[in-house]
Design a protein around this motif. Sequence first.
Motif, PDB file in Angstrom:
ATOM      1  N   ARG A  78      -0.192   9.787  -4.757  1.00 26.86           N
ATOM      2  CA  ARG A  78       0.197  11.149  -4.381  1.00 26.86           C
ATOM      3  C   ARG A  78       0.858  11.881  -5.540  1.00 26.86           C
ATOM      4  NH1 ARG A  78       2.907  11.848   1.462  1.00 26.86           N
ATOM      5  NH2 ARG A  78       2.611  13.994   0.796  1.00 26.86           N
ATOM      6  N   CYS A 113      -2.205   7.804   5.912  1.00 27.96           N
ATOM      7  CA  CYS A 113      -2.480   7.487   4.518  1.00 27.96           C
ATOM      8  C   CYS A 113      -3.709   8.242   4.030  1.00 27.96           C
ATOM      9  CB  CYS A 113      -2.701   5.985   4.376  1.00 27.96           C
ATOM     10  SG  CYS A 113      -2.608   5.397   2.698  1.00 27.96           S
ATOM     11  N   CYS A 135     -10.528   6.734   1.281  1.00 25.43           N
ATOM     12  CA  CYS A 135      -9.540   5.681   1.503  1.00 25.43           C
ATOM     13  C   CYS A 135     -10.223   4.576   2.289  1.00 25.43           C
ATOM     14  CB  CYS A 135      -8.351   6.250   2.272  1.00 25.43           C
ATOM     15  SG  CYS A 135      -6.955   5.148   2.431  1.00 25.43           S
ATOM     16  N   ALA A 183      -6.182  10.285   1.650  1.00 26.57           N
ATOM     17  CA  ALA A 183      -6.374  10.359   0.211  1.00 26.57           C
ATOM     18  C   ALA A 183      -6.359  11.813  -0.225  1.00 26.57           C
ATOM     19  CB  ALA A 183      -7.703   9.716  -0.170  1.00 26.57           C
ATOM     20  N   TRP A 232       0.434   4.189  -2.614  1.00 26.36           N
ATOM     21  CA  TRP A 232       0.143   5.537  -2.119  1.00 26.36           C
ATOM     22  C   TRP A 232       1.106   6.563  -2.700  1.00 26.36           C
ATOM     23  CZ3 TRP A 232      -2.947   8.988  -0.925  1.00 26.36           C
ATOM     24  CH2 TRP A 232      -2.630  10.079  -0.096  1.00 26.36           C
ATOM     25  N   ARG A 233       2.379   6.185  -2.869  1.00 26.91           N
ATOM     26  CA  ARG A 233       3.337   7.109  -3.484  1.00 26.91           C
ATOM     27  C   ARG A 233       2.901   7.464  -4.905  1.00 26.91           C
ATOM     28  NH1 ARG A 233       7.185   3.643  -1.048  1.00 26.91           N
ATOM     29  NH2 ARG A 233       7.735   2.691  -3.057  1.00 26.91           N
ATOM     30  N   LEU A 247      -6.834   6.012  -3.029  1.00 25.37           N
ATOM     31  CA  LEU A 247      -6.190   4.762  -2.643  1.00 25.37           C
ATOM     32  C   LEU A 247      -7.202   3.833  -1.996  1.00 25.37           C
ATOM     33  CD1 LEU A 247      -3.399   3.268  -2.222  1.00 25.37           C
ATOM     34  CD2 LEU A 247      -3.431   4.270   0.069  1.00 25.37           C
ATOM     35  N   TYR A 283       0.826  -1.208   0.000  1.00 24.79           N
ATOM     36  CA  TYR A 283       0.000   0.000   0.000  1.00 24.79           C
ATOM     37  C   TYR A 283       0.860   1.258   0.000  1.00 24.79           C
ATOM     38  CZ  TYR A 283       0.711   0.967   5.010  1.00 24.79           C
ATOM     39  OH  TYR A 283       1.257   1.273   6.230  1.00 24.79           O
TER      40      TYR A 283
END
Length: 229
Positions: free
Chosen positions: A155, A184, A192, A186, A151-152, A164, A147
């Motif tokens: 972003r 984390c 998210c 979104a 996520w990277r 995500l 994840y």
Amino acid sequence: MNPHLSIATVCLSGTLEDKLAAAAAARFHGVEIFENDLVASPWSPRQVRQECARRGLSIDLYQPFRDFEAVPPDVFAANLRRAERKFDVLEQLGATTMLVCSSVSRDAVDDDDLATEQLHALATRAERRGLRIAYEALAWGRFVNTYAHAWRIVRRADHPALGLCLDSFHVLSRATTPPASGSCPAPRSSTCNWRTRRACPSTWSSGAGTTGCFPASARSTWPASSARS
């Protein structure tokens, strides 16, 4: 505020009609339609929408859309055409979010810049039709399988229609620590999900006052201000 609890139809047994009846009887608020269930059903997407509405269920997501990102130009063009046809299905279902899982294709390359660019293009097309994309890292994804990596990419894509999706099976099966509260978010207040579609040791908090219990989904929104922290 009480969470909006959805259950993925892939978690239930029987026909799609059986699954919708079970979800409604268990007092879920919505369902995530698994493509195989729709394909096997005698109902059209519009009929599925009507049957869900009759049972008081929203259709929160359509899944999965596979092997999309980080591919050569000719494959990417074909994938965009394929995505547009899936968008047609979402509109008929009345769903607004499509789950895109990280690629396992041999056509995919290990290039986050390319994955970011192509997911941004997909989100742009989705936004034009009032739809959103939830990107999920499969535990067995060819290059994106955590994840944190997904996520990277989300972003970097920085698109309001791209968020995500967290799935406890894919997070925990790689012995990855569940995301901490607020870690984390979104981008631009997109959603998210902490989805416990399969058995896990306990009920995990999403970090925003809602929880997902097997085999449900709990949807939470983090403030946009934390997206750049």
